[in-house]
Design a protein around this motif. Sequence first.
Motif, PDB file in Angstrom:
ATOM      1  N   MET A   1       8.653  66.513 -17.280  1.00 26.78           N
ATOM      2  CA  MET A   1       8.913  65.084 -17.123  1.00 26.78           C
ATOM      3  C   MET A   1       7.740  64.275 -17.665  1.00 26.78           C
ATOM      4  SD  MET A   1       9.819  63.002 -13.633  1.00 26.78           S
ATOM      5  CE  MET A   1      10.211  61.260 -13.684  1.00 26.78           C
ATOM      6  N   LYS A   2       8.046  63.229 -18.454  1.00 29.28           N
ATOM      7  CA  LYS A   2       6.996  62.409 -19.020  1.00 29.28           C
ATOM      8  C   LYS A   2       6.260  61.627 -17.943  1.00 29.28           C
ATOM      9  CE  LYS A   2       8.828  61.685 -23.671  1.00 29.28           C
ATOM     10  NZ  LYS A   2       9.198  60.662 -24.677  1.00 29.28           N
ATOM     11  N   SER A   3       4.977  61.410 -18.181  1.00 33.41           N
ATOM     12  CA  SER A   3       4.174  60.637 -17.242  1.00 33.41           C
ATOM     13  C   SER A   3       4.248  59.146 -17.526  1.00 33.41           C
ATOM     14  CB  SER A   3       2.705  61.090 -17.304  1.00 33.41           C
ATOM     15  OG  SER A   3       2.580  62.459 -16.986  1.00 33.41           O
ATOM     16  N   VAL A   4       4.621  58.781 -18.765  1.00 37.04           N
ATOM     17  CA  VAL A   4       4.643  57.379 -19.195  1.00 37.04           C
ATOM     18  C   VAL A   4       5.921  57.131 -19.997  1.00 37.04           C
ATOM     19  CG1 VAL A   4       3.455  55.605 -20.518  1.00 37.04           C
ATOM     20  CG2 VAL A   4       2.116  57.336 -19.301  1.00 37.04           C
ATOM     21  N   VAL A   5       6.686  56.111 -19.603  1.00 34.25           N
ATOM     22  CA  VAL A   5       7.942  55.790 -20.284  1.00 34.25           C
ATOM     23  C   VAL A   5       7.997  54.290 -20.543  1.00 34.25           C
ATOM     24  CG1 VAL A   5      10.462  55.788 -20.131  1.00 34.25           C
ATOM     25  CG2 VAL A   5       9.157  57.714 -19.199  1.00 34.25           C
ATOM     26  N   ASN A  18       4.776  57.719 -14.009  1.00 35.98           N
ATOM     27  CA  ASN A  18       5.243  58.710 -13.038  1.00 35.98           C
ATOM     28  C   ASN A  18       4.249  58.766 -11.878  1.00 35.98           C
ATOM     29  OD1 ASN A  18       6.011  60.950 -11.583  1.00 35.98           O
ATOM     30  ND2 ASN A  18       6.159  62.324 -13.337  1.00 35.98           N
ATOM     31  N   ALA A  21       2.327  62.063 -11.259  1.00 30.99           N
ATOM     32  CA  ALA A  21       1.495  62.650 -12.321  1.00 30.99           C
ATOM     33  C   ALA A  21       0.018  62.391 -12.048  1.00 30.99           C
ATOM     34  CB  ALA A  21       1.884  62.064 -13.678  1.00 30.99           C
ATOM     35  N   ASP A  25      -3.325  62.781 -16.977  1.00 26.57           N
ATOM     36  CA  ASP A  25      -2.119  62.908 -17.810  1.00 26.57           C
ATOM     37  C   ASP A  25      -1.580  61.527 -18.179  1.00 26.57           C
ATOM     38  OD1 ASP A  25      -2.229  65.638 -17.799  1.00 26.57           O
ATOM     39  OD2 ASP A  25      -0.759  65.893 -16.180  1.00 26.57           O
ATOM     40  N   GLU A  29      -1.174  60.095 -22.060  1.00 26.63           N
ATOM     41  CA  GLU A  29       0.129  59.681 -22.578  1.00 26.63           C
ATOM     42  C   GLU A  29       0.171  58.174 -22.822  1.00 26.63           C
ATOM     43  OE1 GLU A  29       3.688  61.166 -20.774  1.00 26.63           O
ATOM     44  OE2 GLU A  29       2.768  63.085 -20.243  1.00 26.63           O
ATOM     45  N   ASP A  32      -1.524  57.448 -26.098  1.00 29.96           N
ATOM     46  CA  ASP A  32      -0.641  57.816 -27.206  1.00 29.96           C
ATOM     47  C   ASP A  32       0.446  56.765 -27.396  1.00 29.96           C
ATOM     48  OD1 ASP A  32       0.399  59.803 -29.187  1.00 29.96           O
ATOM     49  OD2 ASP A  32       2.098  59.824 -27.798  1.00 29.96           O
ATOM     50  N   LEU A  33       1.028  56.285 -26.290  1.00 30.21           N
ATOM     51  CA  LEU A  33       2.087  55.274 -26.374  1.00 30.21           C
ATOM     52  C   LEU A  33       1.555  53.974 -26.979  1.00 30.21           C
ATOM     53  CD1 LEU A  33       4.896  54.129 -25.740  1.00 30.21           C
ATOM     54  CD2 LEU A  33       4.063  53.594 -23.444  1.00 30.21           C
TER      55      LEU A  33
END
Length: 225
Positions: A1-5, A18, A21, A25, A29, A32-33
């Motif tokens: 499961m992604k930590s950042v959406v 998340n 998380a 992590d 993420e 990167d986003l």
Amino acid sequence: MKSVVLKGNQNGFEIILNDSASFEDIKNEFTDLINRLGQSKDYSAEKGMHFDIATGNRVFSVEQKQVLRDIVNKKENLVINQFVANVMSNDEAYHLRDENRVTIIEQTIRNGQNLKIKGDVLFLGKIHKGGELITNGNLFCMGQVEGIVQVGFPVDESKLAVGNFHNAQQVRLGEQIEIIADKREEISEDLRTVVYVNGLHSISYSNLDNIKEISPKFFSRIGGM
């Protein structure tokens, strides 16, 4: 499961973290986003992009928030509007209590009962439908509200109600009355929701992170929490 959406909403964009998380992590993420957003065809430095950060059932520390702000600030015109959590931290609750010398109420208020208190109130109990809690001060609610709350009784519209009022019947601030059933979809199930009277003398909703803008006087009073 992604930590950042990243998700779009009616107010623009929201980054959902998340809450289970690790912060490491999330930071990786998130970085990167943000880098990908800065390179996206939907982004331009002139137009920019604003977004909320939702942390779920987790309250980030001031230091953790600053780490994420520093990552965002490296990109021109990427802006964090606010951090939104579904919970109020114990530190925040006790800070509100200590700085404002509030009365702590833990009882249940049942149908047909009304409880009147002088001064600010930290409410930890439950208000059933038909029950009513009335104060001439501010209300900090960490309990359950299915009935009616009134702050700033009888006519002081400068007072605030902070808590989850999603299931309440009514929220009253001074002479202003909000029937919650009419606004249910607009009201978050968030203990950090701030209910206040805006400059147009109608009831508005925001988040505790925005308390300085909502009420600079109150923000100063609680020591710039």
